[in-house]
Design a protein around this motif. Sequence first.
Motif, mmCIF file in Angstrom:
data_model
loop_
_atom_site.group_PDB
_atom_site.id
_atom_site.type_symbol
_atom_site.label_atom_id
_atom_site.label_comp_id
_atom_site.label_asym_id
_atom_site.label_seq_id
_atom_site.Cartn_x
_atom_site.Cartn_y
_atom_site.Cartn_z
ATOM 1 N N SER A 111 0.819 -1.215 0.000
ATOM 2 C CA SER A 111 0.000 0.000 0.000
ATOM 3 C C SER A 111 0.849 1.258 0.000
ATOM 4 O O SER A 111 0.375 2.319 -0.421
ATOM 5 C CB SER A 111 -0.944 0.000 1.208
ATOM 6 N N PHE A 112 2.122 1.176 0.442
ATOM 7 C CA PHE A 112 2.940 2.389 0.380
ATOM 8 C C PHE A 112 3.266 2.729 -1.081
ATOM 9 O O PHE A 112 3.423 3.907 -1.428
ATOM 10 C CB PHE A 112 4.188 2.283 1.257
ATOM 11 N N CYS A 113 3.311 1.724 -1.943
ATOM 12 C CA CYS A 113 3.445 1.979 -3.382
ATOM 13 C C CYS A 113 2.128 2.513 -3.947
ATOM 14 O O CYS A 113 2.117 3.430 -4.772
ATOM 15 C CB CYS A 113 3.842 0.703 -4.108
ATOM 16 N N GLY A 114 1.015 1.944 -3.500
ATOM 17 C CA GLY A 114 -0.287 2.437 -3.925
ATOM 18 C C GLY A 114 -0.511 3.875 -3.513
ATOM 19 O O GLY A 114 -1.111 4.666 -4.261
ATOM 20 N N ALA A 115 -0.023 4.241 -2.327
ATOM 21 C CA ALA A 115 -0.187 5.618 -1.860
ATOM 22 C C ALA A 115 0.627 6.586 -2.698
ATOM 23 O O ALA A 115 0.176 7.691 -3.016
ATOM 24 C CB ALA A 115 0.210 5.716 -0.391
ATOM 25 N N ALA A 116 1.861 6.186 -3.069
ATOM 26 C CA ALA A 116 2.677 7.043 -3.936
ATOM 27 C C ALA A 116 1.986 7.259 -5.273
ATOM 28 O O ALA A 116 1.978 8.367 -5.825
ATOM 29 C CB ALA A 116 4.056 6.418 -4.141
ATOM 30 N N ALA A 117 1.383 6.193 -5.812
ATOM 31 C CA ALA A 117 0.648 6.322 -7.068
ATOM 32 C C ALA A 117 -0.550 7.253 -6.906
ATOM 33 O O ALA A 117 -0.867 8.041 -7.807
ATOM 34 C CB ALA A 117 0.196 4.947 -7.552
ATOM 35 N N ALA A 118 -1.209 7.172 -5.760
ATOM 36 C CA ALA A 118 -2.395 8.000 -5.531
ATOM 37 C C ALA A 118 -2.066 9.493 -5.524
ATOM 38 O O ALA A 118 -2.870 10.318 -5.962
ATOM 39 C CB ALA A 118 -3.071 7.604 -4.216
ATOM 40 N N VAL A 119 -0.880 9.834 -5.005
ATOM 41 C CA VAL A 119 -0.484 11.251 -4.976
ATOM 42 C C VAL A 119 0.384 11.617 -6.179
ATOM 43 O O VAL A 119 0.864 12.747 -6.278
ATOM 44 C CB VAL A 119 0.263 11.607 -3.667
ATOM 45 N N CYS A 120 0.567 10.639 -7.090
ATOM 46 C CA CYS A 120 1.459 10.839 -8.253
ATOM 47 C C CYS A 120 2.810 11.370 -7.784
ATOM 48 O O CYS A 120 3.336 12.366 -8.301
ATOM 49 C CB CYS A 120 0.837 11.787 -9.276
ATOM 50 N N GLY A 121 3.357 10.700 -6.776
ATOM 51 C CA GLY A 121 4.569 11.174 -6.142
ATOM 52 C C GLY A 121 5.745 10.237 -6.308
ATOM 53 O O GLY A 121 5.590 9.052 -6.601
ATOM 54 N N GLU A 122 6.942 10.798 -6.110
ATOM 55 C CA GLU A 122 8.191 10.042 -6.098
ATOM 56 C C GLU A 122 8.838 10.256 -4.737
ATOM 57 O O GLU A 122 9.202 11.382 -4.387
ATOM 58 C CB GLU A 122 9.112 10.515 -7.218
ATOM 59 N N TYR A 123 8.971 9.186 -3.971
ATOM 60 C CA TYR A 123 9.485 9.302 -2.610
ATOM 61 C C TYR A 123 10.943 9.770 -2.568
ATOM 62 O O TYR A 123 11.376 10.374 -1.598
ATOM 63 C CB TYR A 123 9.387 7.959 -1.905
ATOM 64 N N THR A 124 11.722 9.434 -3.592
ATOM 65 C CA THR A 124 13.164 9.663 -3.566
ATOM 66 C C THR A 124 13.575 10.693 -4.606
ATOM 67 O O THR A 124 14.232 10.377 -5.593
ATOM 68 C CB THR A 124 13.921 8.344 -3.801
ATOM 69 N N LEU A 125 13.201 11.929 -4.395
ATOM 70 C CA LEU A 125 13.539 13.005 -5.323
ATOM 71 C C LEU A 125 14.971 13.493 -5.087
ATOM 72 O O LEU A 125 15.368 13.731 -3.941
ATOM 73 C CB LEU A 125 12.583 14.180 -5.130
ATOM 74 N N PRO A 126 15.758 13.666 -6.154
ATOM 75 C CA PRO A 126 17.116 14.187 -6.000
ATOM 76 C C PRO A 126 17.118 15.555 -5.324
ATOM 77 O O PRO A 126 16.309 16.430 -5.638
ATOM 78 C CB PRO A 126 17.614 14.296 -7.453
ATOM 79 N N GLY A 127 18.026 15.703 -4.376
ATOM 80 C CA GLY A 127 18.149 16.962 -3.658
ATOM 81 C C GLY A 127 17.114 17.171 -2.578
ATOM 82 O O GLY A 127 17.150 18.176 -1.853
ATOM 83 N N VAL A 128 16.172 16.241 -2.448
ATOM 84 C CA VAL A 128 15.108 16.358 -1.441
ATOM 85 C C VAL A 128 15.229 15.242 -0.409
ATOM 86 O O VAL A 128 15.400 15.483 0.786
ATOM 87 C CB VAL A 128 13.716 16.326 -2.109
ATOM 88 N N SER A 129 15.125 14.016 -0.855
ATOM 89 C CA SER A 129 15.259 12.859 0.027
ATOM 90 C C SER A 129 15.619 11.635 -0.795
ATOM 91 O O SER A 129 15.019 11.398 -1.847
ATOM 92 C CB SER A 129 13.962 12.593 0.799
ATOM 93 N N GLN A 130 16.580 10.880 -0.321
ATOM 94 C CA GLN A 130 16.959 9.613 -0.931
ATOM 95 C C GLN A 130 16.698 8.451 0.021
ATOM 96 O O GLN A 130 17.197 7.337 -0.183
ATOM 97 C CB GLN A 130 18.435 9.644 -1.338
ATOM 98 N N THR A 131 15.896 8.710 1.026
ATOM 99 C CA THR A 131 15.608 7.707 2.054
ATOM 100 C C THR A 131 14.111 7.697 2.341
ATOM 101 O O THR A 131 13.489 8.757 2.465
ATOM 102 C CB THR A 131 16.362 8.029 3.361
ATOM 103 N N VAL A 132 13.554 6.498 2.446
ATOM 104 C CA VAL A 132 12.143 6.337 2.801
ATOM 105 C C VAL A 132 12.078 5.566 4.114
ATOM 106 O O VAL A 132 12.585 4.443 4.209
ATOM 107 C CB VAL A 132 11.358 5.579 1.719
ATOM 108 N N ILE A 133 11.470 6.157 5.113
ATOM 109 C CA ILE A 133 11.282 5.499 6.406
ATOM 110 C C ILE A 133 9.842 5.001 6.485
ATOM 111 O O ILE A 133 8.900 5.795 6.425
ATOM 112 C CB ILE A 133 11.575 6.463 7.567
ATOM 113 N N ILE A 134 9.689 3.697 6.608
ATOM 114 C CA ILE A 134 8.374 3.075 6.764
ATOM 115 C C ILE A 134 8.238 2.673 8.224
ATOM 116 O O ILE A 134 9.041 1.891 8.741
ATOM 117 C CB ILE A 134 8.232 1.850 5.842
#
Length: 251
Positions: A111-134
């Motif tokens: 569902s964390f992948c489904g949530a990213a799709a729902a917001v049309c988002g990329e968790y690991t944007l360059p210069g913003v965050s390269q780490t995802v904490i679940i």
Amino acid sequence: MVHFVGAGPGAPDLITRRGAEMLRTADVVIYAGSLVNPALLGLCRQDCSVYNSAQMTLEQVLDVMQAAHAAGKTIVRLHTGDPCLYGAIREQMDALDRLDIPYDDTPGVSSFCGAAAAVCGEYTLPGVSQTVIITRMAGRTPVPERENITALAAHGATMVIFLSAGMLDGLQAALLQGAYTAQTPAALVYKASWPEEKVVRCPLGQLAQAGRAHGISKTALVLVGDFLADEYQRSKLYDPTFSTEFREATV
């Protein structure tokens, strides 16, 4: 044989082809009824025995598995999302080892992948965050003290928080003690990929209020981080000034 299968985030067509085929051929299905979309049970044969594990203890689940295995039947243990996250599969697998019952594991779309799709988002944007904490808030089920929300929020990384939509006031307060501010972007994603999916975006300082305003108190993920904002750096992978193993820089 017991097949642990990830059902995906909710939409019936987001189960893997392998998982769907296992459901079609199973003699017995034990599914996590509190979270798995029951529409997936439509893939089962009419003579398949179906059990809702939301109404069962671990011991009762194991009793069904043991009896079905002794009868030479194929069992599917259907978990929501991918069972490696909050699926309580290790205790089942260890018990099956003791019972000498073979099993395998088919991954699913979390569902964390489904949530990213729902917001049309990329968790690991360059210069913003390269780490995802679940992670999750401590509630009736505790978490190790070193993994409390405030400690993890100190990193300022992208955070995906499970099983905490019913504790938004405490979650908001804990997050704000870390590296985030009241203006850090956040989102509540209710039932990602289901027909009733709902996405609520807000500043972190209004997270709890947004949950109340939209009636979201369960079956939702909380997303926090600047990946939800508009500023980021271009990826080096497709930068014409950046050489890779497959392409020479052209500028």
